[in-house]
Scaffold this motif. Structure first.
Motif, mmCIF file in Angstrom:
data_model
loop_
_atom_site.group_PDB
_atom_site.id
_atom_site.type_symbol
_atom_site.label_atom_id
_atom_site.label_comp_id
_atom_site.label_asym_id
_atom_site.label_seq_id
_atom_site.Cartn_x
_atom_site.Cartn_y
_atom_site.Cartn_z
ATOM 1 N N PRO A 12 30.114 34.806 43.476
ATOM 2 C CA PRO A 12 30.543 35.841 42.519
ATOM 3 C C PRO A 12 31.874 35.562 41.820
ATOM 4 O O PRO A 12 32.049 35.938 40.651
ATOM 5 C CB PRO A 12 30.641 37.099 43.393
ATOM 6 C CG PRO A 12 29.633 36.875 44.478
ATOM 7 C CD PRO A 12 29.706 35.398 44.768
ATOM 8 N N ASP A 13 32.823 34.891 42.501
ATOM 9 C CA ASP A 13 34.125 34.623 41.857
ATOM 10 C C ASP A 13 33.955 33.695 40.662
ATOM 11 O O ASP A 13 34.524 33.922 39.592
ATOM 12 C CB ASP A 13 35.126 34.034 42.871
ATOM 13 C CG ASP A 13 34.646 32.735 43.519
ATOM 14 O OD1 ASP A 13 33.467 32.670 43.918
ATOM 15 O OD2 ASP A 13 35.439 31.780 43.628
ATOM 16 N N SER A 16 32.151 35.492 37.751
ATOM 17 C CA SER A 16 32.969 36.441 36.981
ATOM 18 C C SER A 16 33.999 35.719 36.115
ATOM 19 O O SER A 16 34.446 36.256 35.107
ATOM 20 C CB SER A 16 33.644 37.460 37.909
ATOM 21 O OG SER A 16 34.603 36.813 38.707
ATOM 22 N N LYS A 17 34.350 34.488 36.489
ATOM 23 C CA LYS A 17 35.307 33.722 35.673
ATOM 24 C C LYS A 17 34.618 32.908 34.577
ATOM 25 O O LYS A 17 35.291 32.161 33.847
ATOM 26 C CB LYS A 17 36.112 32.786 36.575
ATOM 27 C CG LYS A 17 37.074 33.516 37.505
ATOM 28 C CD LYS A 17 37.727 32.525 38.459
ATOM 29 C CE LYS A 17 38.601 33.228 39.482
ATOM 30 N NZ LYS A 17 38.914 32.331 40.617
ATOM 31 N N LYS A 41 21.623 39.416 42.516
ATOM 32 C CA LYS A 41 22.701 40.002 43.331
ATOM 33 C C LYS A 41 22.117 40.295 44.712
ATOM 34 O O LYS A 41 21.108 40.994 44.830
ATOM 35 C CB LYS A 41 23.201 41.286 42.674
ATOM 36 C CG LYS A 41 24.417 41.892 43.343
ATOM 37 C CD LYS A 41 25.070 42.897 42.391
ATOM 38 C CE LYS A 41 26.296 43.545 42.974
ATOM 39 N NZ LYS A 41 26.029 44.734 43.763
ATOM 40 N N SER A 69 29.012 41.195 46.410
ATOM 41 C CA SER A 69 29.855 41.994 45.505
ATOM 42 C C SER A 69 29.497 41.819 44.029
ATOM 43 O O SER A 69 29.958 42.588 43.181
ATOM 44 C CB SER A 69 31.329 41.628 45.703
ATOM 45 O OG SER A 69 31.578 40.307 45.243
ATOM 46 N N GLY A 70 28.705 40.808 43.707
ATOM 47 C CA GLY A 70 28.358 40.547 42.313
ATOM 48 C C GLY A 70 27.256 39.518 42.253
ATOM 49 O O GLY A 70 26.854 38.980 43.288
ATOM 50 N N ASN A 113 37.055 32.654 48.210
ATOM 51 C CA ASN A 113 36.599 32.561 46.810
ATOM 52 C C ASN A 113 36.544 31.084 46.427
ATOM 53 O O ASN A 113 37.361 30.600 45.637
ATOM 54 C CB ASN A 113 37.558 33.321 45.888
ATOM 55 C CG ASN A 113 37.495 34.824 46.097
ATOM 56 O OD1 ASN A 113 36.921 35.299 47.079
ATOM 57 N ND2 ASN A 113 38.070 35.570 45.195
#
Ligand code: CMP
Length: 139
Positions: A12-13, A16-17, A41, A69-70, A113
């Motif tokens: 997820p990290d 999201s980036k 997810k 979380s994502g 992460n």
């Protein structure tokens, strides 16, 4: 195909980036063929099941919460010596200890992460691939 495939996730990290494309390009450039791929997810229960080998570890709760979380990308990728070669491509679990140019050095922020996952053995590659993909989803 045993010994020629591994299971990878973009965590997820990194999603999201905005690093999906860059990470897939590195995998492509390293000579892996994509056998199967999903963008999804995980529920907390599914993350707990996937990482159950770590259920006795202090980081298990944080790890499973983070991984649910994502969205993630999960893929089966193929080449000779897939498990070891992919682990070399992504670098050490802790991005701070990963070699220059590796995926975790470039895109990871911390041991939690750390941008990507890769199976640690041929046996776990099979178990982890079966977790995400049916036979009909592999090409
Ligand atoms: P991964 O390759 O997905 O396999 C298990 C994950 O647990 C690992 O990447 C790390 O993100 C996480 N992990 C491993 N060791 C630790 C640790 N000491 N503290 C926190 N997270 C860890």
């Amino acid at each position: 195909m045993i010994g020629r495939t591994t299971l990878m996730m973009i965590k997820p990290d990194a999603i999201s980036k905005g690093y999906i494309g860059a990470i897939l390009a590195k995998i492509n450039d390293a000579g892996f063929k994509i056998v199967a791929m999903k963008y999804l997810k995980l529920t907390l229960k599914q993350a707990e099941e996937f990482y159950k080998v770590h259920s006795d570890k202090g980081f298990y709760n944080n790890l499973t919460q983070f991984m649910s979380s994502g969205p993630i990308v999960a893929a089966i990728i193929e080449k000779d010596n897939a498990v070891d070669d992919y682990r070399k491509l992504i670098g050490a679990t802790d991005p701070g200890k990963a070699d220059e140019g590796t995926v975790r050095k470039l895109y990871g922020a911390s041991i939690e992460n750390n941008a990507v996952h890769g199976s640690d053995s041929d046996e776990n590659a099979i178990i982890e691939s079966d977790f995400f993909f049916s036979k009909l989803e592999r090409f």
